[in-house]
Design an enzyme around this catalytic site. Structure first.
Site, PDB file in Angstrom:
ATOM      1  N   LYS A  45      46.258  74.140  85.225  1.00 38.44           N
ATOM      2  CA  LYS A  45      47.164  74.679  86.253  1.00 38.44           C
ATOM      3  C   LYS A  45      47.049  73.887  87.549  1.00 38.44           C
ATOM      4  CE  LYS A  45      48.189  77.453  89.860  1.00 38.44           C
ATOM      5  NZ  LYS A  45      47.579  77.564  91.203  1.00 38.44           N
ATOM      6  N   ASP A  78      50.730  79.729  85.736  1.00 36.30           N
ATOM      7  CA  ASP A  78      49.839  80.630  86.460  1.00 36.30           C
ATOM      8  C   ASP A  78      50.163  82.055  86.015  1.00 36.30           C
ATOM      9  OD1 ASP A  78      52.176  81.427  87.612  1.00 36.30           O
ATOM     10  OD2 ASP A  78      51.791  80.544  89.557  1.00 36.30           O
TER      11      ASP A  78
END
Length: 227
Positions: free
Chosen positions: A138, A157
């Site tokens: 991420k 996310d």
DNA sequence: CTCCCGATAT
DNA sequence: ATATCAGGAG
């Protein structure tokens, strides 16, 4: 680099061994209407600062991160300064972002590794980035997509995870599996837009606890799984 | 799986 | 009161 591997099957029935959902285009158009210039709201003036800010953004709003980094990046300039900082003092500087001990540790370890392995320069590949402590896909995708305009992958996310499941874009639950689905589904030249746009959509419309389905621009495209 | 951690929305 | 929030490591 291998992500565009298209099976040019001669079989007319299955020209593509493709994902669960049929056409992503209407969804992309609606997203673009709703968030024409979707981008990350973290403040930064170098790829390194964006990397630090993204580490601080875990379980914390951009607004609070920006409040902290406004003075933080005046006080510590570059990886050398963070690496040499007094840990207790840095922890206090990071306290408002939550998880401050863990984050201080990650930022210092990351900075030291960055200096040792990459001469203090933020690498341009996801394989290199995720070798850094405190950096997983991420964070790496945020930095590569945002600072370098490299479509290294799709940011997954908590917002992208939730929204993708509700829209029926994936049946999976692990971020890595969801990212793989999204990379198949969304054209690569849309990845750097798709991530930030879905984050904003999840933040303000498709919220975790009380989604605002009545005013959702994607309402008629949504099977509303798990809402 | 748990832990790290504080602010805010509900 | 408590779930959740721009996660990642052990």
């Amino acid at each position: 680099m291998m992500s565009g591997a298209i099976s040019s099957s001669a079989c007319p029935e299955h020209t593509a061994t493709m994902p669960p959902r049929t056409n992503i285009q209407p969804l992309l158009e609606r997203l673009r209407q709703a968030h024409p210039d979707a981008r990350y709201e973290l403040n930064w003036s170098s790829p390194y600062e964006l990397l630090v800010a993204t580490i601080l953004a875990a379980q914390c709003t951009d607004e609070r991160v920006n409040r902290v980094t406004a003075t933080l990046f005046q006080k510590y300039r570059g990886p050398q300064a963070f690496a040499e900082a007094n840990t207790t003092e840095l922890e206090e500087d990071l306290r408002p972002t939550g998880f401050y001990k863990q984050k201080a540790k990650s930022v210092q370890a990351m900075s030291r590794e960055l200096l040792a392995k990459f001469g203090g320069e933020v690498p341009h590949t996801i394989e290199q980035l995720i070798t850094l402590p405190g950096v997983a896909r991420k964070t790496a995708n945020v930095v590569l997509n945002t600072a370098f305009n490299i479509p290294s992958g799709v940011i997954v996310d908590t917002h992208v995870l939730r929204v993708s499941q509700r829209l029926g874009l994936t049946k999976h639950e692990k971020p890595e599996e969801i990212e793989r689905d999204l990379m198949k589904l969304v054209p690569q030249d849309q990845w750097t837009f798709f991530g930030p746009a879905v984050v904003l959509h999840g933040r303000y419309t498709c919220t975790a606890r009380k989604p605002r389905c009545e005013e959702c621009p994607l309402n008629d495209l949504c099977p509303k799984i798990g809402v």
